[in-house]
Design an enzyme around this catalytic site. Structure first.
Site, PDB file in Angstrom:
ATOM      1  N   GLU A  88       0.723  -1.014   0.211  1.00 61.00           N
ATOM      2  CA  GLU A  88       0.031  -0.111  -0.245  1.00 61.00           C
ATOM      3  C   GLU A  88       1.089   1.092  -0.019  1.00 61.00           C
ATOM      4  O   GLU A  88       0.749   2.038  -0.555  1.00 61.00           O
ATOM      5  CB  GLU A  88      -0.884   0.078   1.318  1.00 61.00           C
ATOM      6  N   ASP A  89       1.980   1.121   0.400  1.00 57.50           N
ATOM      7  CA  ASP A  89       2.671   2.222   1.016  1.00 57.50           C
ATOM      8  C   ASP A  89       3.746   2.677   0.020  1.00 57.50           C
ATOM      9  O   ASP A  89       4.542   3.645   0.798  1.00 57.50           O
ATOM     10  CB  ASP A  89       2.565   2.941   2.571  1.00 57.50           C
TER      11      ASP A  89
END
Ligand code: MN
Length: 741
Positions: A88-89
C-alpha cells in the site's frame, strides 16, 4: 484522551529484538534470519516515512507483528505483519515480496492491502453484517483478517495522535466491523480492547463517566477483590484443587452499554467485578462450582454452563453470579486452561496448538467447525479441507458488492449486473438500460467481484429485459423475475417467438404443422399439454415456461398414438440437426467483423438508420439490453445524441476487424426526374454489376420527381462506391445518398 504527551520516539531495533524474543519463546525453531530479513526489508521500504507522533513508520508494523505473536500466529503471519503496509505505502510489489519471502507471505500482505482499501459507511445492522461477511470473504485466508485486526488494534492504541475526524471514523469502523469480527472469531481479549479504545472517541463524555465512577469505587472494589480472591484460594488449597484465581473489573464498554442501554446507575449493575478460576480439568470446574456456591449465595437465574453447551464461537466456561460478604455481587467464570486459551485468542489459538510439540491436536477439526457454523455457510462443504488449508472458503458461493450509496448486496458467485439490478428490485431490473462497475460502463455479462461498486442505469422508457438476460443472470430469483415480466408484458411477442421455436423443433421431428392443427388432433394435443389454445403453448415457450423440445415431444407422442409417422433413422436426424446448427452458426458469425473496445464477446448489430459497411468510420452505441449497435460516424442519430447528457455516455469506440470477409447490408436512396423506364434502368445497372440486391422500391413523388430505395449487400465502401458511381450515370438521376445521411 491522555494529554500527558511526553513524546518519546520508539526505537525500532529495540522493538524488533523484543519481537524476535517473543517469537522464539513460542517457537524455538523459528527462522530468525527470515524474520530479520522481513524487518530490514520493511524498514528500508518505509525509510523516511513517519508515524504521526514522530516515530519511524516501521515501529507500527513491528507493533502489529508483536500483536500477531501474542495471538499465537505462525511465522508466515508474523513476517507478513512486518511487511503489511509495504504494498500500500511503498514501492514493493506482490512479486517482490513473493520472490523474497514466498507466495504465502505475499498473498497475506496483498490480502491485508485489499481490506485496507475497502471504504466503509455506517449503516443499519443488517448492512453491517453483510459488510463483515464481505471482509471475511475478501480475506480468503483467515490469517489476513487476524493480521488486519492486529494492525487495527495498534492503530487504535495510538489513535490519540490522529485528527478528530480520523479518530471518529476509525473508531466507528472498529466498533461496527472489527470488534464484532474479533468476537465471532472468539477473541474476547482483543474485542474488549477494541471496544474500549473506540468508546474513548465515540463518546468521550460517557467513557469518562464510567471511568470516573469506577475510579471512585476503586479502593472499595480492590480491597473486596483481594479478600474474595484469598477466600477462594484458601478453599481450593484445602481441598487440594490446583487452580489459578484472578479478579478483574469488567471492561469499560460492557459497563457503559449496561448503563446506557438499560438505563442503569453504576451501582445498579451487578457484576462489575469478575473472577476467573482456571483449573486443570473439567471435573475440577464442577468441583470449584460446588465450592463457590457453598461459600456464597448464588443469584438465581445467573448460572450458565457453557462447558456442556459451548457458545457458537467455541467459548467454554461455567458462569455464575454470587453475592459476596459485603453484599456486592460478582461473577465467577470457571474454565480449564485449554478453554482459557480459546477464550482469549479464539481461532488464533489454533496456531498455538499447531506450533506445539505434538503438532495438530486431535479434535481440532471439530473445534473449527464452529467457524463455519458461526458464519452461516453451506452445511455441505467439507470441514476437513477447511481446516487443512485454513482458507475462508465458506463464502466461495457468494459475492458481496456495493451500491453507489455504500449498501452491501449479497449475490450468488458469478452474479452479473442483471442479478444485481433484480436483487435490488424487479422494477430496477425491468428498467435497466446499462450498468457501471467501479464507474465504468460494462457489458451485462460482466461477472461481479467482491467489493465492486455497481450502478444500474435505468430509464423510464426502457424497453424491458431481453430474453438473453435469462441466460446471463446467475440467480434463480432474477431469472424468475425476468420470466414473469415476459409472461405479463409480452404475450404477443412470446407467441411469435414461441411459435418460431415450436415450428423449427417440429421440422426437426419431421412433423408438418398441419398435423398439429388438424381438427381431430388439436383438441387431444391441447389436452395433453394442459392448455386452452395453441397460442398458450407458444406464449409459454416464448417466455421460457416450457421448452419447445418438450412441447414437440408431447405432440409427437400424441400423434404417434393415433397415426404412424414415418420414422427417421438416427443418422438422418443427426445430419438434419447438424445442418441447422451450421446455419445458426453462420448467422452468428456474420454479425462479427466488428471489434468493440473493451468487450470481447458482445452482441453486435448494424443500425438500420445508416447501414454502415466496412470502410465507413463507425461508432458503437450500447443499446438497452440488445448489445451494441454500430452506426456511421456521420449518422444523424450519432451526431445529435453524442453530446446528450443522458445517452451520450453510451457511445463507445468500435472498429472493423482486420479482414471482414462477409457481406453487409446497406441502403441507398436514388433521386431522379420522373420518366418512364427509370426503375428498369436502375435494375439493369445493378444486375450488370452483379450487385446482390435485397429490395428495390420506387415511388413517384409529385409527378416531377421520383425516388428509389435500394437495399443491397456489399463487402465494403469500395464496392459500394463503384455501384453508386455507375448508378449516377443513369439518365435522370439527380442525387444518390446513403440512408442516414
Ligand atoms: Mn498498518
Amino acid at each position: 484522551m491522555q494529554e500527558d504527551d511526553k513524546r518519546e520516539y520508539l526505537d525500532p531495533e529495540q522493538m524488533y529484538e523484543k519481537l524476535e524474543k517473543s517469537v522464539l519463546e513460542q517457537n524455538p525453531s523459528v527462522d530468525t534470519a527470515r524474520l530479520r530479513a522481513a524487518y530490514s526489508c520493511a524498514k528500508g521500504a518505509h525509510e523516511g516515512q513517519k508515524r504521526r507522533e514522530g516515530s519511524d513508520y516501521i515501529t507500527h508494523t513491528i507493533a502489529a507483528a508483536q500483536i500477531c505473536v501474542e495471538m499465537g500466529l505462525d511465522e508466515d503471519s508474523v513476517v507478513a505483519a512486518l511487511l503489511h503496509d509495504c504494498i500500500e505505502d511503498t514501492k514493493l510489489t506482490h512479486a517482490d515480496i513473493s520472490k523474497r519471502f514466498g507466495i504465502t507471505v505475499a498473498d497475506l500482505v496483498e490480502g491485508v492491502t485489499k481490506l485496507t482499501r475497502v471504504q466503509y459507511t455506517s449503516k443499519e445492522d443488517e448492512q453491517m453484517e453483510n459488510m463483515r461477511k464481505m471482509l471475511m470473504a475478501m480475506a480468503k485466508d483467515i490469517r489476513v483478517i487476524l493480521i488486519k485486526i492486529a494492525d487495527r488494534l495498534h492503530n487504535m492504541r495510538t489513535m490519540q495522535y490522529q485528527t478528530k475526524e480520523k479518530q471518529r471514523t476509525k473508531s466507528l469502523e472498529t466498533m461496527e466491523i472489527y470488534a464484532p469480527i474479533a468476537h465471532r472469531l472468539g477473541m474476547q481479549k482483543i474485542k474488549w480492547e477494541l471496544e474500549d479504545l473506540s468508546l474513548i472517541y465515540l463518546d468521550p463524555i460517557g467513557y469518562k463517566e464510567v471511568t470516573d465512577a469506577l475510579e471512585e469505587r476503586m479502593p472499595v472494589l480492590e480491597t473486596f477483590m483481594q479478600s474474595m480472591e484469598q477466600k477462594i484460594k484458601l478453599r481450593l488449597d484445602d481441598w487440594g484443587i490446583n487452580g489459578t484465581i484472578s479478579g478483574r473489573i469488567k471492561h469499560i464498554y460492557s459497563i457503559y452499554r449496561k448503563m446506557y442501554s438499560q438505563n442503569k446507575q453504576i451501582n445498579e449493575i451487578f457484576d462489575l467485578c469478575a473472577f476467573r478460576v482456571i483449573v486443570d480439568n473439567i471435573a475440577d470446574c464442577y468441583n470449584v462450582l460446588g465450592h463457590i456456591h457453598d461459600m456464597f449465595k448464588p443469584l438465581p437465574g445467573r448460572f450458565k454452563d457453557y462447558i456442556s453447551t459451548p457458545k457458537p464461537n467455541m467459548y467454554q466456561s461455567i458462569h455464575t453470579t454470587v453475592i459476596g460478604s459485603e453484599g456486592i455481587p460478582f461473577e465467577v467464570q470457571i474454565r480449564t486452561w485449554d478453554m482459557h486459551h480459546t477464550a482469549e485468542y479464539g481461532i488464533a489459538a489454533h496456531w498455538k496448538y499447531k506450533s506445539g510439540e505434538q503438532g495438530v491436536k486431535q479434535g481440532d477439526e471439530e473445534k473449527f467447525a464452529w467457524v463455519r457454523r458461526l458464519l452461516e455457510t453451506q452445511a455441505d462443504s467439507d470441514a476437513e479441507n477447511f481446516i487443512h488449508d485454513l482458507k475462508i472458503d465458506m463464502f466461495s458461493d457468494e459475492v458481496f458488492v456495493f451500491t453507489p450509496q455504500g449498501d452491501v448486496i449479497n449475490l450468488p458467485a458469478g452474479a452479473t449486473p442483471i442479478d444485481f439490478a433484480y436483487g435490488i428490485h424487479s422494477a430496477i431490473g425491468n428498467s435497466m438500460i446499462g450498468a457501471k462497475v467501479n464507474g465504468r460502463i460494462v457489458p451485462f455479462e460482466r461477472v461481479l467481484q467482491n467489493g465492486d461498486i455497481v450502478e444500474v442505469l435505468t430509464s423510464k422508457s426502457a424497453p424491458g429485459p431481453s430474453r438473453d438476460w435469462m441466460k446471463i443472470a446467475k440467480s434463480g430469483s432474477a431469472r424468475t423475475k425476468i420470466k414473469q415480466w415476459f409472461k405479463k408484458e409480452k404475450r404477443e411477442e412470446n407467441i411469435l417467438n414461441g411459435k418460431a421455436a415450436f415450428e423449427s423443433e417440429l421440422r426437426l421431428a419431421g412433423i408438418p404443422m398441419s398435423a398439429v392443427t388438424d381438427e381431430e388432433m388439436l383438441p387431444n394435443i391441447l389436452k395433453k399439454l394442459a392448455v386452452f389454445s395453441l397460442d398458450d403453448v407458444f406464449a409459454s415457450i416464448g417466455y421460457g415456461g416450457m421448452t419447445a423440445t418438450r412441447a414437440v415431444n408431447k405432440v409427437k407422442d400424441e400423434i404417434q398414438k393415433t397415426q404412424k409417422l414415418p420414422q427417421k433413422t438416427t443418422l438422418e436426424k443427426m445430419n438434419e440437426r447438424a445442418e441447422i446448427r451450421k446455419a445458426q452458426q453462420t448467422e452468428k458469425i456474420s454479425v462479427h467483423g466488428v471489434l468493440v473496445e473493451g468487450l470481447d464477446n458482445c452482441l453486435v448489430k448494424f443500425s438500420r438508420c445508416c447501414t454502415p459497411v466496412p470502410g465507413d468510420d463507425i461508432v458503437g452505441f450500447i443499446t438497452r439490453g440488445y448489445g451494441v449497435s454500430v452506426h456511421r460516424t456521420d449518422c444523424k442519430n450519432y451526431l445529435t445524441s453524442k453530446d446528450d447528457p443522458k445517452d451520450g455516455g453510451r457511445w463507445i469506440n468500435v472498429s472493423w476487424a482486420a479482414a471482414p470477409s462477409e457481406s453487409y447490408v446497406t441502403t441507398i436512396k436514388i433521386m431522379a426526374r420522373e420518366r418512364s423506364g427509370f426503375v428498369m434502368d436502375i435494375a439493369t445497372v445493378l444486375n450488370s454489376l452483379g450487385a446482390k440486391v435485397l429490395s428495390l422500391a420506387a415511388r413517384d413523388l409529385d409527378g416531377v420527381k421520383s425516388t428509389a430505395t435500394v437495399s443491397l449487400e456489399v463487402k465494403n465502401t469500395a464496392e459500394l462506391d463503384i455501384i453508386i458511381g455507375r448508378l449516377k450515370t443513369v439518365a435522370g438521376v439527380t442525387e444518390i445518398t446513403r440512408a442516414g445521411d
